[in-house]
Design a protein around this motif. Structure first.
Motif: not given
Length: 580
Positions: A27-33, A84-85, A38-39
């Motif tokens: 899982v990686t942090a999303a580049a576009d919020l 989405r947290i 995360y995605q």
């Protein structure tokens, strides 16, 4: 556990349930919020293996995902799973971070030993601007590794042996000014070295220098005493610079430390067939196990591939850097039990380290050897930074200039600061500016050294970050009673405070990635993003004027932000003042 780790754990469980077999997922942090926090592309990767439709597999995974209390999930594009947290999850995680001295950073390096070889100036020579990169990058990597739980050994492998000492000893005997030596030892040693260099072509001078070197290498007491004085004077001068930079070493094992190991090392290489004689010299050649394009001992010329050996003993019996560096690796692996050895040295030494690591591995000295290379510092003309006379710019002069310029900027911004306090703040800001200008760059790129940009209070600079911390702490000076963040309940309702909590949660996620490719600039970028998020939060969300319990929640967010900023900057080797 970080939010990222929690998501990966729950996603892995869903994957295992969907596939009927154990599975892991990144899982990686999303580049576009706009698409979430995360995605994961796990569905797309596994769909090929399972011969399934990616979106269908993604839906199957989501159906089996247990995300209650943590996040929501949806599918995007060809099969990305976006997370989405929930604000409540961010609030709970923020409360945990407030109570955590490590600010959510996992101790991933426990039980592993790393030797970091950095700075490594030559004795009897002043440090110049070129030493900035090795010294500051190496120090930051050592700090980060230590914080992550590794046993870190910082070693300053100074150049304290070699042919230059024949010239220095000759100059010492014929041109030394005792008064000048007492006043500025390194400057006097440089002067006598240059004096001998200027007359080396005169009859008998080079022979005299070689004779002094031979006497030194043979253990002549008088020459050894002169050599030791040069070492002591140089170390004292270097230590003043390191103290100013707040750079610390566990050892100063210079080249001379390994002298007794060199002859036996060459003998062992010959006995084991790792090296052979060639025109009187002892050389390490290719063992033929690598493709020629990847072999450090082969070079392609007009008439095809030819040998490019590493010399470990010259025909006259002298040893070289390769010999000393092999002995150094032997010591670090056998004596220090190093799992990793990092050499923070410029790009031009790339071939040397490729040969060194290959020879060490063939010798049986196994470990994770890394050449952490870096580019050059350029002047405003985009050429290598030099003085008007063409010499390297001295590091001491760079630091002095930075502190002087910081003092002027601070005096204009806050004329009430005077005396010792103003001097201390100028030192912190000036030194921090030099460090951040270095560490905010990708280490492989050449960068332009710009005073105005470096010391600006706005933009991507250390002064901006230090001012951000000062601004946060000023909030608490307005309180009538001390504030305890650990007792506050966290409430996140506004987007600006949710985003600040989001970035605070990512400190523990970003830090371990810095060592994956030795990129302190990732930490520099993170603290900049955190500072920007705080300023947006502070503008959008009143803190002291808010009603309880929101007031305490926002104060706690401020406190956690200041702690995280301070810790992040500390890992870059940058201090923060209380006022600016």
């Amino acid at each position: 556990m970080t939010l990222l780790q929690e998501l990966e754990s729950r996603l892995a469980a869903a994957l295992s349930a969907a596939l009927g077999e154990p599975a892991t997922a990144a899982v990686t942090a999303a580049a576009d919020l706009r698409f979430g926090d995360y995605q994961s592309n796990a569905a797309m990767v596994l769909a090929k293996q399972q011969k399934k439709n990616p979106r269908a597999l993604a839906q199957e995974i989501i159906d089996k995902l247990e995300l209650s209390g943590l996040a929501t999930a949806d599918i995007a594009g060809p099969g990305f799973i976006n997370f989405r947290i929930l604000p409540s999850a961010y609030a709970a995680h923020t409360a945990a971070l407030i109570r955590d001295e490590r600010l959510g950073v996992p101790a991933t390096g426990s039980g592993k030993t790393i030797v970091v070889d950095f700075s490594a100036p030559n004795v009897a020579k002043p440090m110049h601007v070129g030493h900035i990169r090795s010294t500051i990058i190496g120090d930051s990597l050592a700090r980060v590794a230590r914080f992550l739980g590794y046993n870190v050994i910082a070693d300053n492998h100074i150049g304290d042996w070699g042919t230059q000492f024949g010239m220095i000893i000759h100059g010492w005997n014929h041109f030394l000014d005792e008064t000048a030596l007492a006043a500025d030892p390194i400057a006097e040693l440089v002067r006598i070295y240059r004096k001998v260099t200027a007359i080396k072509d005169e009859p008998g001078i080079l022979d005299a220098c070689k004779a002094e070197l031979v006497k030194l290498q043979a253990g002549d007491p008088e020459n050894l005493a002169i050599w030791q004085q040069c070492i002591d004077h140089s170390k004292a001068g270097l230590q003043k610079i390191y103290d100013r930079l707040d750079v610390k070493f566990d050892y100063w094992h210079g080249e001379s430390y390994y002298n007794d190991r060199l002859a036996p090392l060459v003998d062992e290489f010959l006995e084991k067939g790792l090296a052979r004689e060639s025109n009187g010299a002892v050389c390490v050649f290719s063992d033929g196990t690598l493709p020629k394009e990847e072999d450090p001992y082969m070079v392609h010329k007009e008439d095809g591939w030819t040998d490019n050996p590493a010399i470990i003993r010259k025909a006259d019996g002298g040893f070289l850097y390769a010999t000393t560096d092999l002995a150094t690796i032997q010591f670090r692996i056998d004596e220090w039990k190093a799992d990793h050895v990092w050499y923070v040295v410029g790009v031009p030494q790339q071939l040397h380290f490729r040969q060194l690591f290959n020879a060490a591995t063939r010798w049986g000295k196994t470990g994770d050897f890394q050449h952490v290379q870096f580019g050059s510092i350029l002047g405003e003309d985009r050429k290598l930074m030099r003085t008007r006379s063409g010499e390297n710019v001295g590091l001491v002069e760079v630091l002095e200039e930075a502190v002087e310029r910081a003092a002027k900027a601070i005096a204009e911004k806050n004329p009430d600061l005077q005396g010792e306090e103003a001097a201390q703040i100028s030192e912190i800001v000036g030194i921090g500016a030099v460090k951040f200008a270095e560490l905010s760059q990708n280490r492989m790129t050449d960068y332009v050294f710009s005073w105005d940009r470096m010391l600006a209070l706005q933009g991507d600079t250390a002064p901006y970050l230090q001012y951000s911390h000062v601004r946060i702490r000023s909030i608490f000076r307005k309180l009538d009673t001390p504030f305890d963040a650990t007792t506050a309940e966290i409430h996140l309702n506004e987007e600006a405070e949710i985003h600040l909590a989001r970035l605070l949660a990512r400190f523990g996620e970003v830090l371990p990635t810095i060592l994956e490719d030795f990129r302190p600039n990732l930490l520099a970028n993170y603290v900049l993003e955190l500072a920007r998020a705080f300023h947006s939060y502070f503008e959008a969300c009143p803190v002291l004027k808010a009603e309880e319990p929101v007031r305490s929640s926002r104060l706690a967010l401020c406190d956690l932000t200041s702690r995280t900023l301070k810790q992040g900057l500390s890992l870059l080797g940058i201090d923060v003042p209380e006022r600016m």
